[in-house]
Scaffold this active site. Structure first.
Site, PDB file in Angstrom:
ATOM      1  N   ASP A  71      26.488  71.050 -14.715  1.00 24.87           N
ATOM      2  CA  ASP A  71      26.476  69.648 -14.339  1.00 24.87           C
ATOM      3  C   ASP A  71      25.717  68.946 -15.441  1.00 24.87           C
ATOM      4  O   ASP A  71      24.677  69.419 -15.904  1.00 24.87           O
ATOM      5  CB  ASP A  71      25.819  69.421 -12.980  1.00 24.87           C
ATOM      6  CG  ASP A  71      26.231  68.062 -12.416  1.00 24.87           C
ATOM      7  OD1 ASP A  71      27.438  67.835 -12.257  1.00 24.87           O
ATOM      8  OD2 ASP A  71      25.349  67.220 -12.166  1.00 24.87           O
ATOM      9  N   LYS A 189      28.817  70.340 -32.770  1.00 24.77           N
ATOM     10  CA  LYS A 189      28.542  69.988 -31.368  1.00 24.77           C
ATOM     11  C   LYS A 189      27.846  71.161 -30.678  1.00 24.77           C
ATOM     12  O   LYS A 189      26.914  70.981 -29.897  1.00 24.77           O
ATOM     13  CB  LYS A 189      29.824  69.588 -30.630  1.00 24.77           C
ATOM     14  CG  LYS A 189      29.566  69.192 -29.172  1.00 24.77           C
ATOM     15  CD  LYS A 189      29.899  67.779 -28.814  1.00 24.77           C
ATOM     16  CE  LYS A 189      29.337  67.383 -27.454  1.00 24.77           C
ATOM     17  NZ  LYS A 189      30.340  66.987 -26.479  1.00 24.77           N
TER      18      LYS A 189
HETATM   19  P1  ITT Z   1      33.402  69.523 -13.743  1.00 22.01           P
HETATM   20  O1  ITT Z   1      32.461  69.098 -12.651  1.00 22.01           O
HETATM   21  O2  ITT Z   1      34.719  69.986 -13.220  1.00 22.01           O
HETATM   22  O3  ITT Z   1      32.779  70.485 -14.698  1.00 22.01           O
HETATM   23  P2  ITT Z   1      33.091  66.762 -14.579  1.00 22.01           P
HETATM   24  O4  ITT Z   1      33.610  65.962 -15.734  1.00 22.01           O
HETATM   25  O5  ITT Z   1      33.268  66.178 -13.204  1.00 22.01           O
HETATM   26  O6  ITT Z   1      33.751  68.221 -14.654  1.00 22.01           O
HETATM   27  P3  ITT Z   1      30.225  66.468 -14.340  1.00 22.01           P
HETATM   28  O7  ITT Z   1      30.278  66.150 -12.901  1.00 22.01           O
HETATM   29  O8  ITT Z   1      29.162  67.416 -14.839  1.00 22.01           O
HETATM   30  O9  ITT Z   1      31.596  67.100 -14.858  1.00 22.01           O
HETATM   31  O10 ITT Z   1      30.130  65.099 -15.134  1.00 22.01           O
HETATM   32  C1  ITT Z   1      29.701  65.088 -16.427  1.00 22.01           C
HETATM   33  C2  ITT Z   1      30.045  63.747 -17.067  1.00 22.01           C
HETATM   34  O11 ITT Z   1      28.998  63.423 -18.000  1.00 22.01           O
HETATM   35  C3  ITT Z   1      31.316  63.863 -17.890  1.00 22.01           C
HETATM   36  O12 ITT Z   1      32.452  63.496 -17.127  1.00 22.01           O
HETATM   37  C4  ITT Z   1      31.043  62.916 -19.049  1.00 22.01           C
HETATM   38  O13 ITT Z   1      31.334  61.599 -18.665  1.00 22.01           O
HETATM   39  C5  ITT Z   1      29.526  63.046 -19.232  1.00 22.01           C
HETATM   40  N1  ITT Z   1      29.232  64.106 -20.206  1.00 22.01           N
HETATM   41  C6  ITT Z   1      28.678  65.329 -19.973  1.00 22.01           C
HETATM   42  N2  ITT Z   1      28.582  66.043 -21.099  1.00 22.01           N
HETATM   43  C7  ITT Z   1      29.095  65.281 -22.067  1.00 22.01           C
HETATM   44  C8  ITT Z   1      29.293  65.463 -23.449  1.00 22.01           C
HETATM   45  O14 ITT Z   1      29.010  66.606 -24.060  1.00 22.01           O
HETATM   46  N3  ITT Z   1      29.844  64.464 -24.127  1.00 22.01           N
HETATM   47  C9  ITT Z   1      30.179  63.300 -23.545  1.00 22.01           C
HETATM   48  N4  ITT Z   1      30.042  63.055 -22.252  1.00 22.01           N
HETATM   49  C10 ITT Z   1      29.492  64.029 -21.508  1.00 22.01           C
END
Ligand code: ITT
Length: 219
Positions: A71, A189
């Site tokens: 997360d 990255k």
């Molecule tokens: P899963 O839960 O299925 O893994 P998700 O996209 O819903 O996918 P999260 O709930 O952890 O995942 O949300 C993380 C959000 O934070 C993601 O959708 C991006 O908008 C942002 N985010 C996280 N890591 C990032 C990164 O490396 N680069 C850019 N944005 C990021």
């Protein structure tokens, strides 16, 4: 070759994990039939709570295998840490008229970035500090074995820059190498990001504890 199962619906995260794993001779795989599994409700108040929940629930579908989930999100100081755990749904008020914590679906990257720029429109550069946070949880048979946190400190630009990456990457300027995260190669990255940092801690734990992930030949 060691293989790690990653539970995520986010193709950008999967690419990041593959990039981070490459340097260590590890193969990343998704959970079989992931898209047909019931989605996990991410209603925790912390990254750790949500990461554990995802890893635990998805690991029940692959008995005996270690499953990694993360997360993650963007904490912006001038917005008191928002969007934080709501990063994936930050534009819900714009698109669905709901608050991010009430939304039942993620909102698209472009809308999320647009909201960040709007919220920060009167904030000067020196106050646009932010960090990406990633909490990675590893679980087996419904139980969390360990969690690992990684972070990356940067500044939110007033316009997007770069075409690689996903999510908030084009707005996140990383002063150390004077690039946004959307201007990084996969290798960069992995080296500089919150996800790369958490993944390295996970690998150290694997080595210390003798956990090796699953072998492809065990299928
Ligand atoms: P899963 O839960 O299925 O893994 P998700 O996209 O819903 O996918 P999260 O709930 O952890 O995942 O949300 C993380 C959000 O934070 C993601 O959708 C991006 O908008 C942002 N985010 C996280 N890591 C990032 C990164 O490396 N680069 C850019 N944005 C990021």
């Amino acid at each position: 070759m060691r293989r790690i199962l990653i539970a995520t619906s986010n193709a950008g995260k999967l690419r990041d994990f593959a990039g981070a794993a490459l340097a260590h001779g590890i193969e990343i795989a998704g959970i079989p039939n992931f898209s047909s599994l019931p989605t996990v409700v991410e209603d925790g108040n912390t990254f750790e709570e949500n990461a554990r929940k995802k890893a635990e629930q998805y690991s029940r579908h692959v008995p005996g295998d270690m499953v990694v989930a993360d997360d993650s999100g963007l904490e912006i100081d001038a917005l008191n840490g928002e969007p934080g755990v709501h990063s994936a749904r930050y534009a819900a008020p714009d698109l669905h008229g709901k608050q991010p914590h009430e939304a039942d679906a993620n909102t698209d990257d472009e809308a999320n970035n647009a909201r960040v720029l709007r919220e920060l429109r009167n904030v000067p550069p020196e106050k646009r500090t932010a960090r990406f946070v990633c909490v990675l949880a590893v679980a087996q048979d419904g139980k969390t074995l360990a969690t690992f946190r990684g972070g990356a400190e940067g500044i939110i630009l007033d316009a997007p820059r770069g075409s690689d990456g996903f999510g908030y990457d084009p707005l996140f300027y990383f002063p150390q190498i004077r690039k946004t995260f959307a201007e990084l190669s996969a290798e960069e990255k992995a080296r500089y990001s919150h996800r790369g940092a958490a993944f390295r801690k996970f690998l150290e734990w694997c080595d210390r504890s003798g956990k090796a992930g699953s072998s492809p030949s065990s299928e």
